[in-house]
Design an enzyme around this catalytic site. Structure first.
Site, mmCIF file in Angstrom:
data_model
loop_
_atom_site.group_PDB
_atom_site.id
_atom_site.type_symbol
_atom_site.label_atom_id
_atom_site.label_comp_id
_atom_site.label_asym_id
_atom_site.label_seq_id
_atom_site.Cartn_x
_atom_site.Cartn_y
_atom_site.Cartn_z
ATOM 1 C CD GLU A 1 45.199 -23.220 110.965
ATOM 2 O OE1 GLU A 1 45.364 -22.365 110.086
ATOM 3 O OE2 GLU A 1 44.087 -23.740 111.234
ATOM 4 C CE LYS B 1 14.455 7.092 123.421
ATOM 5 N NZ LYS B 1 14.469 5.923 124.275
HETATM 6 S S1 IVH Z 1 21.222 9.010 121.030
HETATM 7 C C1 IVH Z 1 23.300 12.084 123.501
HETATM 8 N N1 IVH Z 1 19.986 7.389 119.398
HETATM 9 O O1 IVH Z 1 17.664 5.934 124.272
HETATM 10 C C2 IVH Z 1 22.434 11.185 122.704
HETATM 11 N N2 IVH Z 1 19.823 6.980 121.717
HETATM 12 O O2 IVH Z 1 16.280 7.628 126.183
HETATM 13 C C3 IVH Z 1 22.193 9.930 123.391
HETATM 14 N N3 IVH Z 1 18.516 4.980 122.290
HETATM 15 O O3 IVH Z 1 20.373 6.321 126.448
HETATM 16 C C4 IVH Z 1 21.478 8.883 122.744
HETATM 17 N N4 IVH Z 1 18.036 4.396 120.236
HETATM 18 O O4 IVH Z 1 20.305 4.173 125.068
HETATM 19 C C5 IVH Z 1 20.266 7.689 120.672
HETATM 20 N N5 IVH Z 1 18.977 6.019 117.829
HETATM 21 C C6 IVH Z 1 19.240 6.310 119.096
HETATM 22 C C7 IVH Z 1 18.769 5.517 120.159
HETATM 23 C C8 IVH Z 1 19.082 5.891 121.471
HETATM 24 C C9 IVH Z 1 17.904 4.088 121.509
HETATM 25 C C10 IVH Z 1 18.543 4.965 123.763
HETATM 26 C C11 IVH Z 1 19.891 5.279 124.346
HETATM 27 C C12 IVH Z 1 19.666 6.448 125.268
HETATM 28 C C13 IVH Z 1 18.189 6.377 125.502
HETATM 29 C C14 IVH Z 1 17.630 7.731 125.875
#
Ligand code: IVH
Length: 737
Positions: free
Chosen positions: A45, A125
């Site tokens: 293929e 997070k």
């Molecule tokens: S929101 C403008 N949501 O945490 C909003 N970040 O300490 C930016 N991270 O750089 C991020 N889980 O890499 C967001 N549910 C989540 C997250 C998350 C992990 C990380 C992300 C960010 C860092 C900040």
């Protein structure tokens, strides 16, 4: 040869489009074949598609560009980590370290927006690595690491190996995929797969990773994407950057669209109305961090409405519409001072880590088991290493791995001893191929005897409170002449006179010594007594705790048979197994005379357990224990045992208990259920009839919810015990209604 001189613009649009589609598909198939090792088309293929493209290019040579699949030799993929600007900056997050700081953030929002005008989107997070995916007309064209937020590194070939990241967005029917969209998310390495990876790395002579986050970063930072393809990386989406042709009102709705396009969205996100509900979410996952496949370092709370996000804006560093509630770390670094070995109740010799004490997840940890020499090797830790220690809530502390980059060359490898550290006997594997080494001197090895005595006095056996670990150690210590107990056979013959002579050790501050100048001094178990020079003096008569032990030993003689059987420390015979065995044999002498087949015929007893029981009774010194205990008056049969038992209220009902129930210990709740005929098992499955949940339940609770099983709290448990299964089911139904 009409097309030989045709410019690209003059080529019919459908021909150009077909050539572009073929080029994309060929590229995708080639990548799947060479990098992912998971082709979805046959060679035939693939060749047919290639011939079709070649034919088009033959007719319209202007399409034969250097990056056409017809011009490339397949199989050489390499990630170049070129610096590329993100279309929209990746911001970071402000932190809230406690509920007060969360309230302060909320107060600012409410002041600016008014209450009830917005919703809170709660997300886990994820402790991983931020990644920014660029999709154009539904095609993944680029993947960048976060970098400094403005410029990242191009890791596209590596990201394309992650199975759940689509190279093409699925058209969800209702909505066309947008012209352009940046998708932000977190790449992570599942905790469960981490040990396996380190084991593979160490076996291949490579450096192990310190923790899952480093494993994710290291796996993405590979020049050869085939290496990344061999790692079980995952991703979860948590944001959207630049976009064209994609209108969204709420972040949570946007996730639904992304999910429909085939992107990996989070399972645990929740939109709530009030800050109180946010706090509930924060508390819930604070208690259930370990029920998620990746590490969580907090909760991210976002204003869900996109126009309001826009109104609130951002500082130079972080948006005002989001905040990260940080949990205390479950991982810490400390120094591995030494690896020692301990000898267990069954003679198993286990290496354990001696570390510089550190506080992790709320308690001070200085020791952690390393299970066996293979685990030490697999983790790749050396004595002297800085190591990462993980303690997930009330779970046993575990060494994850070494911070190999901090080595200075002074570290040394652990060597498993060949002789028992306590009695000097040569260690042996029980069977060929066994990883565990054992001390074969079961009868007299002081370590094994001490551990057996401690175990038989435990809550699951004779339940002798006055016989704790220090006392077990003192009774079995051979230092000054023969130990008081030569084996457990003599336990019930102990006299107050003998106990008066038992020496123990404890740390004391001599008069005038500084606080940290504690020294070990001997004292007599019944009471510390010193003469004028500070030397220890034997007490003249037995003191209260001596008498307490004698009294408790006397009482222990009438414990139920399953407790006596547990106390014998037969391999594979836990308290649960002992209960099953005594359900079939109500007399220890009959059990001792039974064949393997007869024992294995008992409900809940398998051939391995039966074999271990027969083997145990074949040993002379073991039978001597039974004989001496009998002579001392220990009850070795169940009274009225042979009479037919009346059917129990809970016969045939399978239950699981998790967490602490008011008014019960772990054992007494189990006993209450078993007395009524219920079976109490350790794991939740579809076969479980009821899951009884107390305070601080473990992951069994989550499993029960997942399986939709009837769940009972203290009140429901009382109904089950008093009125049986049907009444308990009615109680559950009533609560649900
Ligand atoms: S929101 C403008 N949501 O945490 C909003 N970040 O300490 C930016 N991270 O750089 C991020 N889980 O890499 C967001 N549910 C989540 C997250 C998350 C992990 C990380 C992300 C960010 C860092 C900040």
């Amino acid at each position: 040869m009409a097309g030989a001189t045709t410019g690209v613009d003059e080529i019919p649009a459908e021909v150009r489009e077909r050539a572009a589609t073929l080029a994309r598909e060929l590229e995708e198939h080639r990548f799947r074949y060479y990098v992912k090792d998971a082709p979805v088309v046959s060679d035939g293929e693939f060749d047919a598609l290639m011939r079709e493209l070649e034919a088009i290019e033959e007719e319209y040579p202007a399409l034969r560009t250097p990056d056409s699949p017809t011009q490339k030799v397949g199989g050489t993929y390499s990630t170049d980590f070129a610096s590329v600007d993100h279309l929209e900056r990746l911001l970071s997050l402000d932190n809230a370290m406690n509920e007060e700081e969360l309230d302060e953030w909320d107060d600012r929002l409410v002041r600016e927006l008014g209450t009830g005008t917005f919703h809170y989107l709660c997300e886990l997070k994820i402790d991983g690595l931020a990644i920014n995916l660029l999709y154009e007309n539904g095609h993944l064209v680029r993947a960048l690491t976060r970098g400094d937020g403005r410029t990242g590194e191009d890791v596209t070939p590596n990201i394309r190996t992650i199975a759940e990241i689509p190279s093409r967005l699925r058209d969800d029917g209702g909505h066309d995929v947008p012209e352009l969209v940046e998708i932000r998310g977190e790449v992570f390495f599942p905790i469960e797969k981490f040990d396996e990876l380190n084991e593979r790395l160490v076996a291949a002579g490579e450096k192990p990773f310190a923790n899952p986050r480093n494993a994710a970063a290291g796996s993405l930072r590979q020049k050869d994407p085939r290496v990344t393809a061999s790692r079980p990386l995952h991703m979860i989406v948590h944001g959207i950057g630049a976009r064209r042709g994609f209108e969204i009102d709420c972040q949570s709705h946007a996730y639904e669209r992304l999910h429909a396009w085939g992107l990996p969205t989070a399972r645990h996100n929740k939109v709530v109305d009030t800050i109180e509900e946010v706090k509930e979410f924060v508390r819930y996952f604070g208690d259930h961090r370990n029920s998620v496949e990746h590490e969580i370092d907090g909760i991210v709370i976002k204003v869900d409405e996109i126009p309001i996000q826009g109104r609130l804006g951002a500082t130079s560093k972080a948006p005002r519409w989001a905040i990260a509630f940080k949990y205390p770390p479950q991982e810490v670094n400390t120094k591995l001072l030494d690896i020692e070995v301990g000898v267990g109740r069954t003679g198993r010799v286990t290496p354990f880590a001696v570390m510089e004490p550190v506080t992790v997840a709320g308690s001070v940890v200085a020791r952690a088991t390393l299970h066996n020499q293979q685990v030490v090797k697999a983790k790749g830790v050396l004595i002297g290493d800085t190591i990462v220690l993980r303690k997930a809530g009330d779970v046993i502390p575990e060494i994850l791995g070494p911070v190999a980059d901090l080595r200075d060359g002074g570290e040394r490898e652990f060597v498993m001893p060949t002789t028992c550290p306590e009695c000097g006997t040569e260690l042996r594997a029980m069977k060929e191929g066994d990883i565990d080494l054992r001390c074969p001197n079961a009868r007299s090895c002081p370590a094994q005897l001490r551990e057996r005595i401690f175990y038989l006095a435990g809550r699951k056996a004779f339940d002798i409170e006055a016989l704790g670990y220090e006392t077990a150690a003192a009774l079995t210590r051979p230092a000054a002449g023969p130990s008081v107990l030569a084996t457990e056979a003599d336990l019930f013959d102990l006299t107050a006179e003998q106990l008066r002579d038992v020496q123990m050790w404890r740390k004391v501050n001599r008069k005038g010594a500084a606080e940290d100048e504690k020294e070990l001094v001997p004292y007599f178990w019944s009471k510390a007594t010193y003469d004028k020079e500070g030397n220890v003096k034997k007490p003249s008569e037995p003191k209260a705790n001596t008498l307490k032990l004698i009294e408790q030993l006397e009482k222990a003689k009438t414990q139920p048979l399953w407790r006596v059987l547990t106390a014998l420390c037969i391999r594979h015979v836990s308290d649960t197994t002992a209960r099953a065995i005594t359900g079939g044999f109500h007399d220890l002498d009959r059990l001792g005379a039974a064949s393997e087949e007869e024992i294995a015929a008992v409900d809940g007893v398998g051939p391995i357990i039966a074999g271990a029981v027969v083997e145990w009774f074949a040993e002379d010194w073991h039978r001597e224990i039974v004989d001496k205990w009998r002579t001392a008056g220990v009850r070795l049969a169940e009274e009225g045992a042979d009479e037919e038992k009346p059917p129990g209220l809970l016969d045939g009902i399978v239950t699981v208990v998790t967490g602490t129930l008011a008014g019960y210990t772990r054992d007494s709740s189990k006993e209450a259920l078993e007395q009524r005929g219920a079976k109490v098992t350790g794991s939740v499955s579809k076969k479980t009839d009821f899951v009884v949940v107390g305070d601080n339940p473990g992951s069994k609770y989550d499993k029960a919810v997942q399986l939709g099983l009837p769940i009972l709290d203290d009140e429901g448990f009382a109904v089950l015990l008093a009125d049986g299964a049907e009444a308990a089911l009615a109680w559950v139904a009533e609560r649900a209604g």
